[in-house]
Design an enzyme around this catalytic site. Structure first.
Site, mmCIF file in Angstrom:
data_model
loop_
_atom_site.group_PDB
_atom_site.id
_atom_site.type_symbol
_atom_site.label_atom_id
_atom_site.label_comp_id
_atom_site.label_asym_id
_atom_site.label_seq_id
_atom_site.Cartn_x
_atom_site.Cartn_y
_atom_site.Cartn_z
ATOM 1 N N TYR A 21 0.648 -1.420 -0.184
ATOM 2 C CA TYR A 21 0.140 -0.081 -0.320
ATOM 3 C C TYR A 21 1.217 0.494 -0.023
ATOM 4 O O TYR A 21 0.873 2.097 0.665
ATOM 5 C CB TYR A 21 -1.196 0.148 0.747
ATOM 6 C CG TYR A 21 -2.221 -1.004 0.378
ATOM 7 C CD1 TYR A 21 -2.940 -0.131 0.103
ATOM 8 C CD2 TYR A 21 -2.800 -1.927 1.483
ATOM 9 C CE1 TYR A 21 -3.947 -1.233 -0.053
ATOM 10 C CE2 TYR A 21 -4.088 -2.975 1.262
ATOM 11 C CZ TYR A 21 -4.261 -2.121 -0.023
ATOM 12 O OH TYR A 21 -6.262 -2.808 -0.095
ATOM 13 N N TYR A 151 -14.938 -3.841 3.697
ATOM 14 C CA TYR A 151 -13.553 -4.579 3.382
ATOM 15 C C TYR A 151 -13.457 -6.177 4.209
ATOM 16 O O TYR A 151 -13.236 -6.201 5.118
ATOM 17 C CB TYR A 151 -11.842 -3.196 4.051
ATOM 18 C CG TYR A 151 -10.764 -4.216 3.513
ATOM 19 C CD1 TYR A 151 -11.163 -4.324 2.210
ATOM 20 C CD2 TYR A 151 -10.113 -4.467 4.400
ATOM 21 C CE1 TYR A 151 -9.251 -4.934 2.260
ATOM 22 C CE2 TYR A 151 -9.106 -4.692 4.167
ATOM 23 C CZ TYR A 151 -8.578 -5.340 3.087
ATOM 24 O OH TYR A 151 -7.036 -5.358 2.277
ATOM 25 N N LYS A 286 -5.026 -10.689 13.012
ATOM 26 C CA LYS A 286 -5.203 -9.194 13.987
ATOM 27 C C LYS A 286 -4.912 -9.512 15.136
ATOM 28 O O LYS A 286 -3.338 -9.751 15.303
ATOM 29 C CB LYS A 286 -5.577 -8.308 13.515
ATOM 30 C CG LYS A 286 -5.217 -7.644 11.936
ATOM 31 C CD LYS A 286 -6.162 -5.906 11.684
ATOM 32 C CE LYS A 286 -6.615 -5.875 10.257
ATOM 33 N NZ LYS A 286 -5.221 -5.056 9.505
#
Ligand SMILES: Cc1ncc(COP(=O)(O)O)c(C=O)c1O
Length: 451
Positions: A21, A151, A286
């Site tokens: 990104y 997302y 995560k």
């Protein structure tokens, strides 16, 4: 502040590495920051600067960097064995972790399938849902429904059920087709209504769609309460309850993607815990290891598991897996992180901090650049606008968020934006004094910003 070009490590980095990104050309003007150590909520670079990790290193750090209990658990497991294939073999860390996850998840989720990142946890849920309907003879149920601002990751399947935006539109010809419904984006209500008078009318497009296509639909996938990468859109709990009701009524699976929201981030262990729902799948990653190691899990129900449980030759097996599935070091790390929640009473400890955080964020409403303020638990977002009254946004090329990010670094803040959304996604270990500093400096920065 360091200059990247006198630093030989940055020179070497730019020579060999392609960052995610990242427009690598930007790194010429905004040098990468070389991190050498981290502790609690702080990152330290090689030039003696520190930065508050205000976005928890892409939303994964929970108990802070360099936590002695997590490090100890990792080291201890390394002394036994680091990895073993997870087919034909098993191990105690994964067994204990699966048991623990089931004990804290919504009651109907009793089976755990491990993988190694958020996108794969989503792929697993999509494939399991799809195959469930095949295994049970409802072979027409093959399609998925998701939200415009949802997302779910960067793999092809996960992108196919994500909203199409500036980042992934180039890949859209590769996606499988899925149904999209408008997001419950209150600040920019898709129905042109206001809360609370709206009666959650934004659920209607989903209801209408299900009336038409439920027979062909395998599952609805949704991020519970926070559409994170879509702009930290925090939406009403009633919307999530209604989605769960509709899924049940139309015999469609509900996949909740808690990759970003799981493990205390919203003030409860899971965002689902704010609402009494029974999803068919829950995707976790995560924060599962408090951000120390790559790991993920997809939880599902006994009913779904049973539809795969048969004689080998019936071809009902779930043929999916990753090399590092159930990695024992990551499993031990995740167990240590979950123990800390108990030993440090984390969710109770942060209650006052959350109130303080939300009060602090509310003060931003008065700033001319701030169109909307949203918060839930340790997540807070500020939507910057050109015109507060018309809600006109800044254009892509204006790079407002990026400019704020660069200024933030000068004030020890990692305010990595999502377009025009500046957000804080704080590690649960952040101290009140630190939070005061973060809020005050973010406020000053946005107040003085000129675009
Ligand atoms: C809700 C959600 N799902 C899935 C993912 C993908 O996770 P990963 O980047 O680990 O593949 C993300 C990542 O930000 C996410 O926020």
């Amino acid at each position: 502040m360091q200059s990247g070009y006198v630093n030989r490590w940055i020179g070497k980095d730019l020579k060999f590495i392609w960052h995610p990104y990242t427009q690598m050309k930007d790194c010429r003007k905004t040098p990468l920051i070389l991190i050498e150590k981290a502790k609690g909520a702080k990152l330290y670079d090689d030039q003696g600067n520190f930065y508050y990790d205000t976005i928890s290193s892409w939303w994964c750090n929970i108990h802070g960097h360099n936590h002695p209990k997590i490090k100890k658990a990792i080291k201890k497991q390394l002394d036994s064995f680091e990895h073993v294939l997870f087919a034909g073999f098993t191990h105690k860390p994964a067994i204990l972790l699966a048991e623990k996850l089931v004990s804290i998840a919504p009651k109907n989720l009793t089976k755990v399938f491990f993988s190694d990142n958020g996108s794969t946890s989503v792929e697993v849920a999509l494939k399991m849902s799809f195959q469930y309907w095949q295994n049970t003879g409802k072979t027409k149920k093959t399609r998925f429904i998701s939200l415009h601002h949802g997302y779910h990751g960067d793999t092809i399947g996960a992108m196919s059920v994500s909203g199409v935006n500036i980042f992934n539109e180039i890949f859209s010809p590769m996606f499988f087709s899925s149904f999209k419904v408008p997001s419950p984006y209150c600040y920019r209500c898709p129905m042109g209504k206001n809360r609370p008078a709206c009666k959650i009318d934004c659920i209607k497009p989903l209801e209408k769609l299900l009336e038409k296509i439920a027979e062909a639909c395998a599952a609805i996938i949704i991020e519970p309460l926070v559409l994170a990468a879509g702009g930290m859109i925090i939406y009403p709990k009633e919307y999530l309850s209604k989605v769960a009701d509709l899924a049940k009524r139309y015999n469609v699976h509900l996949i909740v993607d808690e990759v970003a929201t799981g493990f205390g981030r919203t003030g409860k262990m899971f965002a689902c815990d704010h609402v009494d729902i029974r999803p068919d799948f829950m995707c976790l990653s995560k924060g599962i290891t408090s951000g120390y190691l790559a790991f993920a899990a997809t939880l599902t129900t006994h009913k779904i598991y049973e539809a795969f449980y048969d004689d080998f030759e019936k071809k009902k097996t779930f043929y999916h897996g990753h090399t590092f599935t159930g990695n024992p070091v990551a499993s031990s790390c995740a167990l240590a992180s979950l123990r800390i929640f108990e030993e440090e009473d984390t969710l109770n400890r942060i209650k006052d901090l959350i109130l303080f955080f939300h009060e602090g964020l509310e003060k931003f409403r008065g700033l001319p650049l701030v169109g909307d303020v949203r918060h839930l638990g340790m997540i807070g977002a500020l939507e910057l606008v050109k015109n507060k009254y018309t809600k006109e946004t800044f254009g892509f090329k204006e790079r407002v968020g990026f400019k704020i990010y660069k200024e933030g670094l000068k004030r020890n803040l990692v305010l990595r934006p999502l377009g025009n959304i500046i957000y804080l996604f704080l590690p649960l270990c952040v101290k009140k004094k630190e939070l005061e500093y973060i809020l005050e400096n973010t406020y000053r920065l946005i107040k003085s910003a000129k675009f």
